[in-house]
Design an enzyme around this catalytic site. Structure first.
Site, PDB file in Angstrom:
ATOM      1  CB  CYS A 130      -6.893  -7.410  -3.317  1.00 15.22           C
ATOM      2  SG  CYS A 130      -7.911  -6.110  -3.993  1.00 15.22           S
ATOM      3  CG  HIS A 242     -10.390  -6.411   0.316  1.00 16.28           C
ATOM      4  ND1 HIS A 242     -10.294  -5.096   0.681  1.00 16.28           N
ATOM      5  CD2 HIS A 242     -10.042  -6.463  -0.999  1.00 16.28           C
ATOM      6  CE1 HIS A 242      -9.905  -4.370  -0.376  1.00 16.28           C
ATOM      7  NE2 HIS A 242      -9.741  -5.181  -1.397  1.00 16.28           N
TER       8      HIS A 242
HETATM    9  N1  LIG Z   1      -4.333  -1.732  -3.162  1.00 11.28           N
HETATM   10  C1  LIG Z   1      -4.635  -3.005  -3.324  1.00 11.28           C
HETATM   11  O1  LIG Z   1      -5.233  -3.679  -2.458  1.00 11.28           O
HETATM   12  C2  LIG Z   1      -4.260  -3.688  -4.574  1.00 11.28           C
HETATM   13  C3  LIG Z   1      -4.405  -5.055  -4.647  1.00 11.28           C
HETATM   14  C4  LIG Z   1      -4.069  -5.707  -5.809  1.00 11.28           C
HETATM   15  C5  LIG Z   1      -3.582  -4.977  -6.860  1.00 11.28           C
HETATM   16  N2  LIG Z   1      -3.438  -3.629  -6.777  1.00 11.28           N
HETATM   17  C6  LIG Z   1      -2.897  -2.915  -7.933  1.00 11.28           C
HETATM   18  O2  LIG Z   1      -1.601  -2.398  -7.639  1.00 11.28           O
HETATM   19  C7  LIG Z   1      -1.386  -1.187  -8.346  1.00 11.28           C
HETATM   20  C8  LIG Z   1      -1.014  -0.069  -7.386  1.00 11.28           C
HETATM   21  O3  LIG Z   1      -2.005   0.088  -6.396  1.00 11.28           O
HETATM   22  P1  LIG Z   1      -1.793   1.024  -5.126  1.00 11.28           P
HETATM   23  O4  LIG Z   1      -2.966   0.770  -4.278  1.00 11.28           O
HETATM   24  O5  LIG Z   1      -0.439   0.865  -4.534  1.00 11.28           O
HETATM   25  O6  LIG Z   1      -1.886   2.500  -5.807  1.00 11.28           O
HETATM   26  P2  LIG Z   1      -1.354   3.887  -5.261  1.00 11.28           P
HETATM   27  O7  LIG Z   1      -1.270   3.898  -3.780  1.00 11.28           O
HETATM   28  O8  LIG Z   1      -2.193   4.922  -5.928  1.00 11.28           O
HETATM   29  O9  LIG Z   1       0.156   3.996  -5.841  1.00 11.28           O
HETATM   30  C9  LIG Z   1       0.445   4.098  -7.214  1.00 11.28           C
HETATM   31  C10 LIG Z   1       1.956   4.023  -7.443  1.00 11.28           C
HETATM   32  O10 LIG Z   1       2.202   4.077  -8.850  1.00 11.28           O
HETATM   33  C11 LIG Z   1       3.208   5.063  -9.099  1.00 11.28           C
HETATM   34  N3  LIG Z   1       3.082   5.673 -10.416  1.00 11.28           N
HETATM   35  C12 LIG Z   1       2.033   6.364 -10.923  1.00 11.28           C
HETATM   36  N4  LIG Z   1       2.340   6.839 -12.158  1.00 11.28           N
HETATM   37  C13 LIG Z   1       3.612   6.429 -12.432  1.00 11.28           C
HETATM   38  C14 LIG Z   1       4.501   6.601 -13.521  1.00 11.28           C
HETATM   39  N5  LIG Z   1       4.163   7.307 -14.607  1.00 11.28           N
HETATM   40  N6  LIG Z   1       5.728   6.035 -13.464  1.00 11.28           N
HETATM   41  C15 LIG Z   1       6.102   5.336 -12.369  1.00 11.28           C
HETATM   42  N7  LIG Z   1       5.312   5.143 -11.286  1.00 11.28           N
HETATM   43  C16 LIG Z   1       4.079   5.678 -11.317  1.00 11.28           C
HETATM   44  C17 LIG Z   1       2.958   6.109  -8.024  1.00 11.28           C
HETATM   45  O11 LIG Z   1       4.106   6.911  -7.917  1.00 11.28           O
HETATM   46  P3  LIG Z   1       3.992   8.498  -7.575  1.00 11.28           P
HETATM   47  O12 LIG Z   1       3.814   8.568  -6.087  1.00 11.28           O
HETATM   48  O13 LIG Z   1       5.294   9.025  -8.046  1.00 11.28           O
HETATM   49  O14 LIG Z   1       2.808   9.032  -8.330  1.00 11.28           O
HETATM   50  C18 LIG Z   1       2.727   5.203  -6.824  1.00 11.28           C
HETATM   51  O15 LIG Z   1       3.953   4.759  -6.326  1.00 11.28           O
HETATM   52  C19 LIG Z   1      -2.679  -0.938  -9.136  1.00 11.28           C
HETATM   53  O16 LIG Z   1      -2.522  -1.515 -10.422  1.00 11.28           O
HETATM   54  C20 LIG Z   1      -3.717  -1.712  -8.357  1.00 11.28           C
HETATM   55  O17 LIG Z   1      -4.814  -2.099  -9.147  1.00 11.28           O
HETATM   56  C21 LIG Z   1      -3.747  -2.964  -5.640  1.00 11.28           C
END
Ligand SMILES: NC(=O)c1ccc[n+]([C@@H]2O[C@H](COP(=O)([O-])OP(=O)(O)OC[C@H]3O[C@@H](n4cnc5c(N)ncnc54)[C@H](OP(=O)(O)O)[C@@H]3O)[C@@H](O)[C@H]2O)c1
Length: 341
Positions: A130, A242
């Protein structure tokens, strides 16, 4: 004919925002399928005016699906992206798993949309970190104008960048402090409420962190391998948005007015730079917006050709979900429509 789109990680911060953005931008989808872990089977998520029920990634068949917009972390992506890609579905991944693979394009459409062409090797396209996404959107027009030599960047990163549980931690610690409940760090290494933490991702041998390394390596891959980047990444008690304080050193000369104009002429950037109380953008105003905002543009008198500036964006949108959807749109414009024709 529209496309079939699976959103993996649909219950998470980025996944929910992807569903919002697909609906807002009227992405040409015939069908949108939210997927998450088994824990979330049947959980309802919003897609525009519709409510969709989540399905389980493990038992989903990707045959006939055009796009998998993936935001479920690196471990899930490592296991699933190659399988989904070989079923003929294009994966656009938000984790860091594929970003540094030479056979996977790392894309910010305003900067290097042409590099998308390389997706056919694995059927996977990566989104940058990000903090990198908002950085390179701003560096691109400046690099075109006066060739960048070196960038020094300090980040002020919101807790939503660490997922929904990290947001809960800030919320619970903040409430707890008012009732003298001692904060218990879990997702963060120290108390995040009323504090700042100069540590994001793991430490590397040279004393920098992986987040700082990502900003350097990703900027080189997306924009220009010759640009030197040094970053200090800091987590701050802000929910969304950010901010970055950036010092840029150029090969050629560039005035603040020329820089302002180059930025104003570029897609995805809003310059709000009044040298007055409140004449700059903070994460609060950037939340929910698509643009990368640039303020506080001024000369850096410590180098021959240098500028300093303040850059803010919604990390869940341009830093993740919006960029993912824009990549899918670029792919449709550049390849899939031509292929269909
Ligand atoms: N947040 C940011 O600003 C940002 C920016 C760039 C990249 N990212 C990347 O994007 C990704 C997600 O970030 P986030 O902030 O959205 O995280 P988050 O809010 O913790 O959400 C994680 C998601 O992954 C799912 N998940 C976890 N284990 C799983 C499994 N075994 N099978 C299928 N789905 C599963 C979760 O589903 P459940 O609810 O069912 O557990 C949830 O929908 C990460 O790789 C992060 O590094 C985030």
């Amino acid at each position: 004919m529209g496309y079939k789109v699976a959103v993996i990680g649909a219950t998470g911060n980025v996944g929910r925002e992807m569903l919002n953005i697909l609906a807002e931008r009227e992405f040409p989808a015939d069908e949108v399928i939210p997927l998450a872990s088994r824990r979330s089977i049947g959980v309802e998520v919003s897609y525009g005016d519709h409510t969709l029920k989540c399905r389980d990634l493990e038992n989903f068949d990707f045959k006939g699906i055009d796009f998998a917009l993936m935001s479920a972390g690196s471990a899930i992506s490592k296991e699933w992206s190659p399988r989904i890609g070989s079923a003929g579905c294009v994966v656009i991944d938000n984790s860091s798993c594929w970003r540094y693979d030479p056979d996977v394009p790392l894309i910010v459409p305003e900067v290097n949309a042409d590099a998308i062409a390389g997706f056919t090797k694995k059927n996977i396209i990566a989104n940058p970190n990000c903090s990198t996404a908002q950085l390179v959107v701003v560096l691109k027009p400046l690099h075109d104008a006066a060739k960048i030599k070196r960038v020094v960047v300090s980040t002020y990163q919101s807790v939503s960048g660490a997922g929904k549980e990290a947001m809960d931690e800030l919320w619970n610690q903040t409430k707890g402090i008012f009732v003298t409940q001692p904060p218990e760090p879990d997702k963060f290494t120290k108390q995040i409420a009323f504090n700042v933490i100069p540590h994001i991702d793991v430490f590397l041998d040279d004393g920098s962190t992986k987040e700082e390394w990502k900003m350097m390596v990703e900027t080189k891959k997306i924009l220009d391998p010759k640009i030197q980047v040094v970053a200090t990444c800091v987590r701050v008690p802000v929910f969304v948005g950010h901010a970055e304080a950036i010092n840029v050193e150029f090969e050629g000369s560039i005035t603040t007015d020329e820089a302002r104009q180059a930025l104003r002429d570029s897609l995805g950037i809003v310059v709000l730079d009044e040298r007055d109380d409140g004449g700059y953008v903070t994460p609060k105003e950037a939340t929910g917006e698509d643009a990368v905002f640039v303020s506080r543009i001024r000369e850096d008198p410590t180098v021959e050709n240098g500028l300093s500036m303040w850059v803010v964006s919604d990390n869940l949108r341009k830093g993740a979900a919006l960029n993912t959807v824009q990549i899918a749109e670029s792919l449709i414009d550049g390849y899939l429509q031509r292929k269909a024709a």
